[in-house]
Scaffold this motif. Structure first.
Motif, PDB file in Angstrom:
ATOM      1  N   ILE A 138     -23.381 -69.664 -26.927  1.00  0.00           N
ATOM      2  CA  ILE A 138     -22.084 -69.704 -26.073  1.00  0.00           C
ATOM      3  C   ILE A 138     -21.831 -68.522 -25.556  1.00  0.00           C
ATOM      4  O   ILE A 138     -21.706 -67.528 -26.066  1.00  0.00           O
ATOM      5  N   SER A 139     -21.216 -68.624 -24.113  1.00  0.00           N
ATOM      6  CA  SER A 139     -20.828 -67.282 -23.577  1.00  0.00           C
ATOM      7  C   SER A 139     -19.331 -67.059 -24.010  1.00  0.00           C
ATOM      8  O   SER A 139     -18.696 -67.983 -24.495  1.00  0.00           O
ATOM      9  N   GLY A 140     -18.883 -65.972 -23.563  1.00  0.00           N
ATOM     10  CA  GLY A 140     -17.535 -65.488 -23.730  1.00  0.00           C
ATOM     11  C   GLY A 140     -16.593 -66.912 -22.794  1.00  0.00           C
ATOM     12  O   GLY A 140     -15.540 -67.126 -23.435  1.00  0.00           O
ATOM     13  N   HIS A 141     -17.077 -66.866 -21.730  1.00  0.00           N
ATOM     14  CA  HIS A 141     -16.395 -68.079 -20.965  1.00  0.00           C
ATOM     15  C   HIS A 141     -16.380 -69.371 -21.458  1.00  0.00           C
ATOM     16  O   HIS A 141     -15.334 -70.064 -21.456  1.00  0.00           O
ATOM     17  N   GLY A 142     -17.500 -69.553 -21.996  1.00  0.00           N
ATOM     18  CA  GLY A 142     -17.787 -70.986 -22.676  1.00  0.00           C
ATOM     19  C   GLY A 142     -16.873 -70.950 -24.076  1.00  0.00           C
ATOM     20  O   GLY A 142     -16.174 -72.025 -24.207  1.00  0.00           O
ATOM     21  N   GLU A 143     -16.577 -70.015 -24.880  1.00  0.00           N
ATOM     22  CA  GLU A 143     -15.484 -69.764 -25.864  1.00  0.00           C
ATOM     23  C   GLU A 143     -14.222 -70.230 -25.484  1.00  0.00           C
ATOM     24  O   GLU A 143     -13.539 -70.896 -26.009  1.00  0.00           O
ATOM     25  N   GLY A 144     -13.715 -69.626 -24.324  1.00  0.00           N
ATOM     26  CA  GLY A 144     -12.576 -70.037 -23.998  1.00  0.00           C
ATOM     27  C   GLY A 144     -12.243 -71.249 -23.401  1.00  0.00           C
ATOM     28  O   GLY A 144     -10.910 -71.697 -23.711  1.00  0.00           O
ATOM     29  N   ILE A 145     -13.257 -71.601 -22.624  1.00  0.00           N
ATOM     30  CA  ILE A 145     -13.175 -73.287 -22.078  1.00  0.00           C
ATOM     31  C   ILE A 145     -13.017 -74.192 -23.350  1.00  0.00           C
ATOM     32  O   ILE A 145     -12.397 -74.953 -23.385  1.00  0.00           O
ATOM     33  N   LEU A 146     -13.743 -73.932 -24.319  1.00  0.00           N
ATOM     34  CA  LEU A 146     -14.039 -74.904 -25.464  1.00  0.00           C
ATOM     35  C   LEU A 146     -12.497 -74.767 -26.266  1.00  0.00           C
ATOM     36  O   LEU A 146     -12.099 -75.873 -26.732  1.00  0.00           O
ATOM     37  N   ALA A 147     -12.498 -73.752 -26.422  1.00  0.00           N
ATOM     38  CA  ALA A 147     -10.975 -73.240 -27.246  1.00  0.00           C
ATOM     39  C   ALA A 147      -9.786 -74.142 -26.668  1.00  0.00           C
ATOM     40  O   ALA A 147      -8.945 -75.032 -27.204  1.00  0.00           O
ATOM     41  N   GLY A 148      -9.797 -73.856 -25.293  1.00  0.00           N
ATOM     42  CA  GLY A 148      -8.613 -74.606 -24.381  1.00  0.00           C
ATOM     43  C   GLY A 148      -8.789 -76.045 -24.420  1.00  0.00           C
ATOM     44  O   GLY A 148      -7.585 -77.041 -24.579  1.00  0.00           O
ATOM     45  N   TYR A 149     -10.043 -76.585 -24.218  1.00  0.00           N
ATOM     46  CA  TYR A 149     -10.240 -77.990 -24.265  1.00  0.00           C
ATOM     47  C   TYR A 149      -9.606 -78.738 -25.647  1.00  0.00           C
ATOM     48  O   TYR A 149      -9.112 -79.660 -25.751  1.00  0.00           O
ATOM     49  N   LEU A 150     -10.150 -77.926 -26.844  1.00  0.00           N
ATOM     50  CA  LEU A 150      -9.875 -78.765 -28.030  1.00  0.00           C
ATOM     51  C   LEU A 150      -8.449 -78.565 -28.571  1.00  0.00           C
ATOM     52  O   LEU A 150      -7.790 -79.002 -29.615  1.00  0.00           O
ATOM     53  N   LEU A 151      -7.694 -77.382 -27.894  1.00  0.00           N
ATOM     54  CA  LEU A 151      -6.260 -77.420 -27.962  1.00  0.00           C
ATOM     55  C   LEU A 151      -5.604 -78.561 -27.652  1.00  0.00           C
ATOM     56  O   LEU A 151      -4.540 -79.149 -28.323  1.00  0.00           O
TER      57      LEU A 151
END
Length: 354
Positions: free
Chosen positions: A85-98
């Motif tokens: 997972i990329s840094g960008h992907g990490e941010g997107i995933l965290a935001g979605y799961l929030l």
């Protein structure tokens, strides 16, 4: 990110850290009962999603991987079909799961086999009793599985007391458990129930009524069922609901494959792995796979007949220092020619997702 399925796949990629191919995710979601998939579920902390999407396809997986690469959510590794997972992907995933939290009680590994059975029995039992107490004896059973129909008939035959009393007790047990769940999970569970003059809604219908995504609704429903199963305990407080799972609990260790359960029985009789392999006409490697599966399921199972305390500490230290579950890398770090891959797998199994 477009949907909850993408979140689940990206979550699994993050957990694997590039150490497994994406097709391991496919097997994980389908609940494949192979030694490799079972071990991966425990080692990478993915027992929650194990077997939660039995109709998941390779095409679905490949389409999402292509989209992830296009959007920059993941990066290729030097291993075929493996990604990080990329840094960008990490941010997107965290935001979605929030906004769409991951299910808290979900445990596909533990409840994969009993979930559809428990739900089928419970839903049909509620439908049957609700018709009986309303003096409507003729209806089309919501559950067409003959084994489940037979179970409910036997249940009602065993519990011969007044049907209104059974209905009240069942209602009270359900309410006491559902009161501890979130409003969304409770609503989804109730909307799925079938009774007099009402048919349980589909996930699609519930998603529309809740203005939520269908896949998210489905996972929340599983979370609700798994929370019920987890909180039933020994059945003292919820005897009617607990009785729907007694046969499952009596069937030995329900998390082991049948073949592994046979191997475990021989181990408990004091047989060596070599003897078991000969008796069962299986390869030694297969018996080793069974032993790893047993330790994954029961961390208290003694492994010192197969790996010494000193070797276990050396292997555990190497795993902690490397921060990886790659067998070759661990072997090189330990640098002990007497240690085998099987012993490393045993220690990994005992450590779990540490």
């Amino acid at each position: 990110m477009n949907n909850y399925l993408q979140a689940i796949i990206l979550y699994a990629i993050k957990k694997f850290q590039g150490e497994r191919s994406v097709y391991a995710i496919y097997h994980m979601l389908q609940g494949k009962k192979s030694s490799q998939t079972i071990q991966d579920a425990h080692l990478f902390g993915l027992t929650n999603i194990f077997g939660t999407m039995p109709v998941f396809t390779r095409q679905q997986l490949n389409q999402n991987i292509e989209q992830f690469l296009k959007d920059g959510f993941i990066n290729p590794t030097d291993k075929t079909d493996a990604y990080e997972i990329s840094g960008h992907g990490e941010g997107i995933l965290a935001g979605y799961l929030l906004n769409n939290p991951f299910p808290t009680y979900l445990n596909g590994w533990k409840y994969q086999n009993i979930t559809p059975v428990f739900w089928g029995r419970l839903n049909l039992l509620i439908q049957t009793i609700s018709h009986i107490v309303h003096n409507e004896r003729r209806f089309y059973p919501i559950q067409r599985n003959l084994k489940i129909q037979s179970f409910v008939k036997e249940f009602l035959h065993t519990h011969r007391q007044d049907r209104d009393l059974i209905a009240r007790h069942l209602y009270e047990e359900l309410v006491s458990l559902l009161e501890g769940q979130s409003d969304l999970k409770r609503d989804i569970f109730i909307l799925k129930l079938t009774g007099v003059n009402r048919i349980g809604l589909t996930f699609e219908q519930i998603a529309k009524s809740k203005e939520a995504e269908e896949e998210y609704v489905r996972f929340m429903f599983f979370d609700s069922l798994h929370q019920l199963l987890a909180e039933l305990g020994d059945g003292a407080d919820h005897p009617l609901l607990a009785s729907l799972t007694y046969d499952w609990k009596r069937g030995g260790n329900p998390h082991l494959t049948q073949s592994t359960q046979r191997t475990l029985q021989y181990l408990l009789e004091g047989r060596s792995m070599g003897e078991i392999a000969e008796i069962r006409r299986l390869k030694q490697n297969t018996i080793e796979d069974h032993l790893v599966e047993i330790v994954l399921s029961d961390k208290s199972f003694p492994i010192h007949d197969y790996v010494s305390g000193e070797d276990e500490r050396d292997i555990a230290a190497a795993i902690a220092e490397l921060g990886t579950k790659k067998l070759k890398a661990i072997m090189q770090m330990v640098d002990n020619k007497q240690i085998s891959f099987f012993q490393i797998r045993l220690v990994l199994a005992k450590m779990g997702d540490q």
